[in-house]
Design a protein around this motif. Structure first.
Motif, short mmCIF file in Angstrom:
data_model
loop_
_atom_site.label_atom_id
_atom_site.label_comp_id
_atom_site.label_asym_id
_atom_site.label_seq_id
_atom_site.Cartn_x
_atom_site.Cartn_y
_atom_site.Cartn_z
N CYS A 20 42.41 37.52 33.70
CA CYS A 20 41.10 38.09 34.02
C CYS A 20 40.56 37.56 35.36
CB CYS A 20 40.09 37.77 32.92
SG CYS A 20 40.19 38.89 31.50
N TYR A 21 40.86 36.31 35.66
CA TYR A 21 40.28 35.70 36.86
C TYR A 21 41.32 35.45 37.96
CZ TYR A 21 35.92 35.16 34.38
OH TYR A 21 34.75 35.42 33.71
N ARG A 22 42.46 36.07 37.83
CA ARG A 22 43.51 35.90 38.83
C ARG A 22 43.03 36.36 40.21
NH1 ARG A 22 49.08 39.45 38.92
NH2 ARG A 22 49.89 38.70 40.91
N ASN A 23 42.36 37.51 40.24
CA ASN A 23 41.93 38.04 41.55
C ASN A 23 40.77 37.24 42.14
OD1 ASN A 23 40.22 38.98 39.52
ND2 ASN A 23 39.72 40.87 40.61
N ALA A 24 40.10 36.41 41.33
CA ALA A 24 39.00 35.59 41.85
C ALA A 24 39.48 34.50 42.79
CB ALA A 24 38.23 34.96 40.69
N LEU A 25 40.76 34.16 42.72
CA LEU A 25 41.30 33.07 43.53
C LEU A 25 41.32 33.41 45.02
CD1 LEU A 25 44.33 32.03 41.26
CD2 LEU A 25 42.04 31.02 41.35
N ARG A 26 41.17 34.70 45.35
CA ARG A 26 41.20 35.12 46.76
C ARG A 26 39.81 35.08 47.40
NH1 ARG A 26 41.99 40.22 47.02
NH2 ARG A 26 42.15 40.82 44.83
N GLY A 27 38.83 34.63 46.66
CA GLY A 27 37.46 34.67 47.14
C GLY A 27 37.16 33.67 48.25
N PRO A 134 32.06 39.74 30.76
CA PRO A 134 31.74 39.91 32.19
C PRO A 134 30.55 39.10 32.68
CG PRO A 134 32.02 42.04 31.08
CD PRO A 134 31.97 41.00 30.01
N ILE A 135 29.68 38.67 31.78
CA ILE A 135 28.50 37.92 32.21
C ILE A 135 28.88 36.57 32.80
CG2 ILE A 135 27.91 36.54 30.17
CD1 ILE A 135 25.50 38.76 32.20
N THR A 430 35.19 42.51 33.96
CA THR A 430 35.29 41.19 34.59
C THR A 430 36.14 41.24 35.85
OG1 THR A 430 34.99 40.02 32.48
CG2 THR A 430 36.08 38.81 34.25
N VAL A 431 37.28 41.93 35.78
CA VAL A 431 38.16 42.04 36.95
C VAL A 431 37.44 42.77 38.08
CG1 VAL A 431 40.29 43.08 37.81
CG2 VAL A 431 40.29 41.92 35.60
N LYS A 432 36.70 43.84 37.75
CA LYS A 432 35.96 44.59 38.77
C LYS A 432 34.85 43.74 39.38
CE LYS A 432 36.65 48.25 39.73
NZ LYS A 432 37.58 48.78 40.75
N GLN A 433 34.16 42.96 38.56
CA GLN A 433 33.11 42.08 39.08
C GLN A 433 33.70 41.01 40.00
OE1 GLN A 433 30.00 43.84 38.54
NE2 GLN A 433 29.42 41.69 38.66
#
Length: 659
Positions: A20-27, A134-135, A430-433
């Motif tokens: 779920c939070y894999r894509n958050a690592l690119r932030g 998602p919250i 969550t992924v979209k957020q």
């Protein structure tokens, strides 16, 4: 077999969190991350460790009037550790946040299995909903949200330690005794650590006492409810009363010390931070605060609309009893009353303790954000729902479990499919957020799209556009922010900086100062404008005022000192530079400008140290490198001059350096 099943559940939860939070690592570092990490001198590896324990979350002294009073030294220490190990790489900051979220999720499952459901499958489903909700995006994907995630982890550890300290197999007339003073003291220590990560961590002590009295001591309470001998009741309740007295006294002591650290004053917030708290009408404050409780509950139930900032204009004040939004407040009140009455009735049979634990986990961690005891600096903040969402997940799974027992085979199957679809929908959301939180542009643009009536999101987006030199778009959004909130002094000030007409710019600055006479940047900009018009005496007064109200505003020191030097007030100019360096020791431009001043006033030998300090603070400060090269060349040290020119060229190749 049971241990293997439990381990497989934990592994599944960790995998789901990672996916779920894999894509958050690119932030990137964005929004509050910039102020808490990039611009916070306390988190730097070479900063004195004592500063972490004397300053607030943003690096300001706790006793200062401008301090946010957010005392979170343990969270700052984790940022400092990140920098020491991996420098300023945002990937590792995000990675640690995701790891902490995985740990919280697994620990929540363990807690639910041991102390709530006594059923590993129900505990797993509870943790699974928590993992993908998602919250949690702001708390996990936003780096400063680490305060909420880490505080939640320590919250659960303190709760488990307290539970371990009580003898749950005690047989006798007395209430359960304290089996392990070590774990009781450990719970106090860990709970304090939770508070030093984020203030909401202190609510764990209230949760522990409620759980102790209503769950651990339940059998003894039921036994003595019918007795009329109060002395006998107090005698048998001594073990619990001793624990409660210890915890209450400790909490009072901790709160007293916390208040002392804050300098004996509460934080000062503006009307745009929390409009309801500035309303002169008690009814408006009461109705709005009550509605905000229902609004937060709705965010947990159906997180359809999410935004990084719910401030000015997002949620209009509820100023009438006839406002239809009061129906949501009334509905929440009825639901909470029914759940509370159900807890009281079920407690006689020692049934449905899940509801009590769910309510306690939902309500207690949210109390500091409710405006009940003190004014908070936001209208709605999604990150503060991270801890309360544990209670929500417990209540939802308990309700689903009861529905499954009441429905038939096909009904239970349909409910299971619906729950699975909900989990998939939450995961997708969550992924979209996370995608929104990847960059400053995507975050600020999403705010404008989601809450177009929020003046704050237009202002933030305009700041981004201004930094990108997209001035026409920036002006549009600044003006939109002013239409929505005409008293936005900072928007007026920034409009002035983008206006080519000096008369119009001066009007913007003066309007900003009418709204906020202590606006240091408006004073600075107006001072520089008057300086360019030859009104130097007026400019000096304004720049001095800018420094007075913004003592950490380094540019104001440089401008004032430069202006005083033009007026040949060299002693005053030097005093201003030295005061600026004392108040802004991390500002490289100030050291460079002071070096230029020393060269111009005939003291080049002292300038070298200040140029080197500027480069040490900002290794890519090519202006200081060029100035140092010129200084060495004027002193006849051509080799040293050449080396600094070449180093400057590695940073940027422009005509000035090449010439």
């Amino acid at each position: 077999l049971a241990a293997f099943r439990f381990g497989s559940y934990l592994a599944t939860l960790a995998l789901v969190c990672a996916l779920c939070y894999r894509n958050a690592l690119r932030g990137e570092f964005l929004h509050d991350d910039v102020w808490a990490i990039l611009n916070n001198p306390d988190v730097r590896a070479d900063a004195p460790l004592g500063n972490v324990f004397s300053n607030d979350f943003w690096g300001k002294g706790m006793a200062e009037n401008s301090s946010h009073k957010s005392y979170r030294p343990l969270c700052i220490l984790t940022f400092k550790l990140n920098i020491m190990l991996t420098d300023m790489n945002p990937f590792y900051f995000h990675l640690l946040n995701v790891i902490l979220h995985c740990l919280v999720t697994c620990l929540l499952m363990y807690t639910c299995d041991r102390m709530v459901f006594q059923d590993s499958w129900l505990a797993f489903v509870t943790a699974l909903i928590f993992a993908v909700h998602p919250i949690h995006t702001e708390a996990v994907t936003g780096i400063v949200g680490r305060a909420d995630v880490l505080a939640c982890l320590l919250f659960l550890l303190a709760f488990l330690s307290y539970n371990r300290s009580v003898d749950q197999y005690f047989v006798g007339k007395h209430f359960p005794s304290t089996a392990s003073p070590f774990f009781l003291l450990l719970s106090l220590l860990v709970g304090t650590c939770a508070m030093l990560v984020k203030e909401t961590g202190i609510t764990v002590f209230g949760v522990c006492l409620v759980y102790d009295f209503f769950i651990l001591c339940h059998k003894k309470i039921k036994m003595y409810l019918t007795t009329s001998d109060s002395q006998k009741y107090l005698y048998t309740a001594r073990p619990f009363l001793k624990r409660a007295a210890l915890v209450v006294c400790y909490v009072i002591l901790v709160l007293y010390l916390r208040f002392r650290i804050m300098g004996g004053s509460m934080p000062l917030f503006s009307e745009q931070d929390n409009p309801a708290s500035f309303s002169p009408y008690i009814l408006t404050r009461f109705l709005t605060y009550s509605y905000l409780l229902a609004f937060n509950a709705w965010l947990l139930l159906a997180p359809v609309t999410q935004c990084y900032d719910w401030q000015v204009g997002s949620i209009p004040l509820v100023d009438s009893v006839w406002d239809t939004r009061n129906l949501a407040t009334l509905l929440l009140f009825v639901v909470m009353m029914l759940l509370s009455l159900h807890c009281l009735n079920a407690s006689k049979k020692m049934e449905h303790k899940e509801i009590l634990i769910g309510l306690v986990f939902l309500v207690f961690p949210f109390i500091p954000a409710s405006n009940l005891f003190f004014r908070v600096g936001f209208v709605v903040a999604e990150r503060v729902l991270y801890m309360p969402s544990m209670g929500y997940c417990i209540l939802i799974v308990h309700g689903l479990n009861k529905l499954c027992t009441w429905l038939g085979k096909w009904g239970a199957a349909a409910l299971t499919v619906s729950t699975l679809l909900l989990l998939l929908l939450f995961s997708w959301k969550t992924v979209k957020q996370n995608e929104i939180w990847l960059s400053r542009e995507s975050l600020f643009r999403s705010g404008v799209q989601t809450l177009p009536h929020n003046a704050k999101v237009h202002y933030n987006y305009a700041n981004f556009l201004k930094d990108q030199a997209r001035n026409e778009e920036a002006i549009y959004h600044y003006k939109t922010a002013l239409q929505l909130y005409p008293r936005h002094a900072s928007a007026l000030n920034n409009l002035g900086t983008l206006t080519k007409d000096t008369t119009e710019a001066e009007d913007y600055y003066r309007r900003a100062l009418q709204l906020n006479p202590q606006h240091s940047r408006a004073l600075f900009n107006l001072g520089n404008l008057l300086r360019s018009q030859g009104k130097k005496d007026d400019a000096v007064l304004l720049l001095r005022e800018s420094i007075k109200f913004g003592p950490q505003f380094a540019d104001a020191y440089s401008s004032l000192a430069s202006l005083l030097a033009e007026q040949e007030s060299f002693n005053e100019a030097e005093e201003v530079y030295q005061t600026g360096i004392e108040n802004c020791p991390e500002n490289s431009d100030l050291y460079n400008n002071y070096g230029v001043f020393l060269v111009d006033t005939g003291i080049p030998e002292k300038a070298t140290a200040y140029y080197l300090k500027a480069i040490n603070l900002h290794p890519n400060h090519h202006v200081a490198m060029v100035n140092l090269g010129r200084l060495y060349r004027s002193l006849g040290q051509n080799k040293e001059a050449e080396s600094w020119y070449k180093r400057a060229l590695k940073v940027t190749r422009n005509s000035e350096i090449l010439s």
